[in-house]
Write a protein that holds these residues in place. Structure first.
Motif, PDB file in Angstrom:
ATOM      1  N   LEU A 205       1.011  -1.079  -0.015  1.00  0.00           N
ATOM      2  CA  LEU A 205       0.043   0.153   0.032  1.00  0.00           C
ATOM      3  C   LEU A 205       1.109   1.109  -0.016  1.00  0.00           C
ATOM      4  O   LEU A 205       1.531   1.469   0.977  1.00  0.00           O
ATOM      5  CB  LEU A 205      -1.084   0.146   1.153  1.00  0.00           C
ATOM      6  CG  LEU A 205      -1.894   1.190   1.546  1.00  0.00           C
ATOM      7  CD1 LEU A 205      -2.723   1.199   0.355  1.00  0.00           C
ATOM      8  CD2 LEU A 205      -2.565   1.157   2.641  1.00  0.00           C
TER       9      LEU A 205
ATOM     10  N   VAL B  36      -4.017   4.927 -12.159  1.00  0.00           N
ATOM     11  CA  VAL B  36      -3.934   4.058 -10.799  1.00  0.00           C
ATOM     12  C   VAL B  36      -4.452   5.027  -9.702  1.00  0.00           C
ATOM     13  O   VAL B  36      -4.167   6.300  -9.574  1.00  0.00           O
ATOM     14  CB  VAL B  36      -2.575   3.685 -10.518  1.00  0.00           C
ATOM     15  CG1 VAL B  36      -2.374   2.989  -9.178  1.00  0.00           C
ATOM     16  CG2 VAL B  36      -2.112   2.846 -11.856  1.00  0.00           C
ATOM     17  N   SER B  37      -5.281   4.392  -8.875  1.00  0.00           N
ATOM     18  CA  SER B  37      -5.839   5.164  -7.892  1.00  0.00           C
ATOM     19  C   SER B  37      -5.010   5.597  -6.772  1.00  0.00           C
ATOM     20  O   SER B  37      -3.860   5.187  -6.725  1.00  0.00           O
ATOM     21  CB  SER B  37      -6.752   4.138  -6.989  1.00  0.00           C
ATOM     22  OG  SER B  37      -7.836   3.450  -7.942  1.00  0.00           O
ATOM     23  N   GLN B  38      -5.498   6.600  -6.120  1.00  0.00           N
ATOM     24  CA  GLN B  38      -4.773   7.311  -5.042  1.00  0.00           C
ATOM     25  C   GLN B  38      -4.403   6.141  -4.075  1.00  0.00           C
ATOM     26  O   GLN B  38      -5.179   5.235  -3.756  1.00  0.00           O
ATOM     27  CB  GLN B  38      -5.679   8.188  -4.342  1.00  0.00           C
ATOM     28  CG  GLN B  38      -5.121   9.052  -3.367  1.00  0.00           C
ATOM     29  CD  GLN B  38      -5.841  10.328  -2.634  1.00  0.00           C
ATOM     30  OE1 GLN B  38      -7.276  10.244  -2.616  1.00  0.00           O
ATOM     31  NE2 GLN B  38      -5.173  11.295  -2.506  1.00  0.00           N
ATOM     32  N   ASN B  39      -3.232   6.528  -3.292  1.00  0.00           N
ATOM     33  CA  ASN B  39      -2.752   5.343  -2.486  1.00  0.00           C
ATOM     34  C   ASN B  39      -2.706   4.069  -3.135  1.00  0.00           C
ATOM     35  O   ASN B  39      -3.376   3.060  -2.795  1.00  0.00           O
ATOM     36  CB  ASN B  39      -3.484   5.405  -1.237  1.00  0.00           C
ATOM     37  CG  ASN B  39      -3.382   6.817  -0.458  1.00  0.00           C
ATOM     38  OD1 ASN B  39      -2.270   7.399  -0.594  1.00  0.00           O
ATOM     39  ND2 ASN B  39      -4.295   7.077   0.404  1.00  0.00           N
ATOM     40  N   PRO B  40      -1.976   3.840  -4.079  1.00  0.00           N
ATOM     41  CA  PRO B  40      -2.013   2.661  -4.998  1.00  0.00           C
ATOM     42  C   PRO B  40      -1.926   1.515  -4.019  1.00  0.00           C
ATOM     43  O   PRO B  40      -1.027   1.255  -3.092  1.00  0.00           O
ATOM     44  CB  PRO B  40      -0.717   2.778  -5.965  1.00  0.00           C
ATOM     45  CG  PRO B  40      -0.659   4.266  -6.051  1.00  0.00           C
ATOM     46  CD  PRO B  40      -0.771   4.798  -4.703  1.00  0.00           C
ATOM     47  N   LEU B  41      -2.751   0.254  -4.308  1.00  0.00           N
ATOM     48  CA  LEU B  41      -2.507  -0.917  -3.607  1.00  0.00           C
ATOM     49  C   LEU B  41      -2.110  -1.963  -4.600  1.00  0.00           C
ATOM     50  O   LEU B  41      -2.900  -2.145  -5.802  1.00  0.00           O
ATOM     51  CB  LEU B  41      -3.842  -1.433  -2.894  1.00  0.00           C
ATOM     52  CG  LEU B  41      -3.840  -2.799  -2.346  1.00  0.00           C
ATOM     53  CD1 LEU B  41      -3.117  -2.785  -1.209  1.00  0.00           C
ATOM     54  CD2 LEU B  41      -5.300  -3.105  -1.919  1.00  0.00           C
ATOM     55  N   LEU B  42      -1.232  -2.634  -4.594  1.00  0.00           N
ATOM     56  CA  LEU B  42      -0.571  -3.725  -5.339  1.00  0.00           C
ATOM     57  C   LEU B  42      -0.413  -4.856  -4.828  1.00  0.00           C
ATOM     58  O   LEU B  42      -0.030  -5.117  -3.750  1.00  0.00           O
ATOM     59  CB  LEU B  42       0.619  -2.893  -5.920  1.00  0.00           C
ATOM     60  CG  LEU B  42       1.742  -3.838  -7.033  1.00  0.00           C
ATOM     61  CD1 LEU B  42       1.103  -4.068  -8.336  1.00  0.00           C
ATOM     62  CD2 LEU B  42       3.090  -2.947  -7.080  1.00  0.00           C
ATOM     63  N   ALA B  43      -0.652  -5.814  -5.459  1.00  0.00           N
ATOM     64  CA  ALA B  43      -0.447  -7.268  -4.889  1.00  0.00           C
ATOM     65  C   ALA B  43       0.104  -8.270  -5.897  1.00  0.00           C
ATOM     66  O   ALA B  43      -0.340  -8.179  -7.361  1.00  0.00           O
ATOM     67  CB  ALA B  43      -1.867  -7.734  -4.298  1.00  0.00           C
TER      68      ALA B  43
ATOM     69  N   ALA C 267     -13.216   5.995  -8.670  1.00  0.00           N
ATOM     70  CA  ALA C 267     -12.112   6.408  -8.338  1.00  0.00           C
ATOM     71  C   ALA C 267     -11.005   5.364  -7.745  1.00  0.00           C
ATOM     72  O   ALA C 267      -9.853   5.291  -7.866  1.00  0.00           O
ATOM     73  CB  ALA C 267     -12.000   7.419  -7.348  1.00  0.00           C
TER      74      ALA C 267
ATOM     75  N   SER D 278      -2.621  -7.498  -9.083  1.00  0.00           N
ATOM     76  CA  SER D 278      -3.827  -6.744  -8.767  1.00  0.00           C
ATOM     77  C   SER D 278      -3.578  -5.375  -8.495  1.00  0.00           C
ATOM     78  O   SER D 278      -2.400  -5.111  -7.894  1.00  0.00           O
ATOM     79  CB  SER D 278      -4.468  -7.371  -7.317  1.00  0.00           C
ATOM     80  OG  SER D 278      -4.812  -8.627  -7.547  1.00  0.00           O
TER      81      SER D 278
ATOM     82  N   ARG E 131      -5.509  -1.167  -8.105  1.00  0.00           N
ATOM     83  CA  ARG E 131      -6.546  -0.578  -8.042  1.00  0.00           C
ATOM     84  C   ARG E 131      -6.685   0.865  -8.956  1.00  0.00           C
ATOM     85  O   ARG E 131      -5.427   1.491  -9.260  1.00  0.00           O
ATOM     86  CB  ARG E 131      -6.905   0.111  -6.562  1.00  0.00           C
ATOM     87  CG  ARG E 131      -6.876  -1.025  -5.587  1.00  0.00           C
ATOM     88  CD  ARG E 131      -7.591  -0.384  -4.335  1.00  0.00           C
ATOM     89  NE  ARG E 131      -6.856   0.580  -3.879  1.00  0.00           N
ATOM     90  CZ  ARG E 131      -6.856   0.718  -2.382  1.00  0.00           C
ATOM     91  NH1 ARG E 131      -7.565   0.054  -1.654  1.00  0.00           N
ATOM     92  NH2 ARG E 131      -6.059   1.671  -1.918  1.00  0.00           N
ATOM     93  N   ILE E 132      -7.653   0.846  -9.968  1.00  0.00           N
ATOM     94  CA  ILE E 132      -7.670   1.908 -11.029  1.00  0.00           C
ATOM     95  C   ILE E 132      -8.755   2.778 -10.911  1.00  0.00           C
ATOM     96  O   ILE E 132      -9.743   2.504 -10.288  1.00  0.00           O
ATOM     97  CB  ILE E 132      -7.466   1.167 -12.355  1.00  0.00           C
ATOM     98  CG1 ILE E 132      -8.729   0.305 -12.691  1.00  0.00           C
ATOM     99  CG2 ILE E 132      -6.135   0.459 -12.672  1.00  0.00           C
ATOM    100  CD1 ILE E 132      -8.831  -0.174 -13.937  1.00  0.00           C
ATOM    101  N   LYS E 133      -8.273   3.917 -11.676  1.00  0.00           N
ATOM    102  CA  LYS E 133      -9.574   4.801 -11.735  1.00  0.00           C
ATOM    103  C   LYS E 133     -10.302   4.586 -13.225  1.00  0.00           C
ATOM    104  O   LYS E 133      -9.728   4.452 -14.165  1.00  0.00           O
ATOM    105  CB  LYS E 133      -9.110   6.323 -12.042  1.00  0.00           C
ATOM    106  CG  LYS E 133      -8.231   6.660 -10.662  1.00  0.00           C
ATOM    107  CD  LYS E 133      -7.953   8.372 -10.944  1.00  0.00           C
ATOM    108  CE  LYS E 133      -7.004   8.738  -9.822  1.00  0.00           C
ATOM    109  NZ  LYS E 133      -5.501   8.760  -9.990  1.00  0.00           N
TER     110      LYS E 133
END
Lengths: 103, 158
Positions: free
Chosen positions: A21, A65-72, B79, B121, B123-125
């Motif tokens: 995160l 990519v969203s704010q506070n990127p979460l990558l797994a 978002a 994995s 998270r995208i907007k």
């Protein structure tokens, strides 16, 4: 100094499952502020994850990519006690590096 | 006395400027090796086809059932849309996530070294309801899968 990343690296069978995160605004450059002026883009561009000095993931992010990127992701070859290090760089040249121990 | 002080200040001034430049991010210390410089061209294309080309696909990618996309059918918040792209194709080297109806299609691309699962994995907007594409390079060839994600509240701001 940018905020720390939260990194979890856990054994999942023989492999290591990593969750990262990152703390970053990931401003798209599309948004306007209250006065109607465009807020300039500010986002992480590169992320490199390493285990024992070997790259296990190399990512390029865009502003979507969203704010506070979460990558797994998951990789093979790690053992408990060893370290996973993640480094990100953004479009302003700022950078942050954190590491976690494989549990 | 004066000229020695001036020389001393001049020589240490050079060092200070350099370290200031480093901390200002103007000169970056050598980073871990990456997939190369940030692929500006690929992040500025608008369509699936142009993005695939900018990523290096010589031909139109082929749809493949071996590429799977996990994600919500309906995103409550455009978002923050969690998606997972997985590839069962052998020698998967690159996985890219594209959102067709975003201002620019490419959201992220991943280089998968040997030993790492071709399964990421992120998270995208999403600006609006759109197809999300998983574009994959396996053994030098490009494949893709897509999934429509409905968006009730768009996520690009503005």
């Amino acid at each position: 100094m940018p905020d720390a990343m939260r990194i979890r690296a856990n054994m999942q069978g023989e492999k290591v499952a990593v969750r990262v995160l990152m703390s970053h605004i990931m401003e798209t450059g599309q948004r306007k502020d209250a006065s109607g002026k465009i807020v300039s883009a500010w986002f992480i561009q590169n992320v490199v994850a390493k285990h024992n000095n070997r790259v296990v993931l190399d990512a390029q992010f865009g502003p979507a990519v969203s704010q506070n990127p979460l990558l797994a992701f998951t990789f093979a070859g790690g053992k408990p006690g060893e370290k996973v290090q993640v480094t990100w760089t953004d479009n302003r040249g700022e950078s942050r590096s954190d590491e976690a121990t494989i549990a | 006395m004066h000229h020695t002080r001036r020389r001393f200040v001049a020589s240490s001034g050079g060092l200070t400027v350099l370290s200031l430049a480093v901390s200002a991010g103007l000169i970056r210390p050598a980073l871990a090796q990456t997939s190369g410089a940030w692929n500006k061209a690929a992040f500025e294309t608008k369509t699936f086809a142009d993005t695939a080309k900018a990523l290096g696909a010589a031909d139109v990618p082929a749809m493949s059932a071996q590429v799977t996309i996990g994600g919500p059918d309906i995103a409550e918040n455009g978002a923050v849309v969690p998606v997972t792209i997985a590839s069962a194709l052998p020698k998967t080297e690159v996985i890219a996530v594209l959102v067709e109806k975003n201002p620019n299609a490419l959201a992220a691309q991943f280089t998968i070294p040997q030993g790492t699962d071709p399964n990421v994995s992120v998270r995208i907007k999403m600006a609006q309801t759109s197809d999300v594409f998983g574009l994959v390079r396996a053994d030098g060839k490009w494949y893709y899968a897509k999934k429509e994600v409905k968006v009730t509240l768009g996520g690009c701001g503005g």
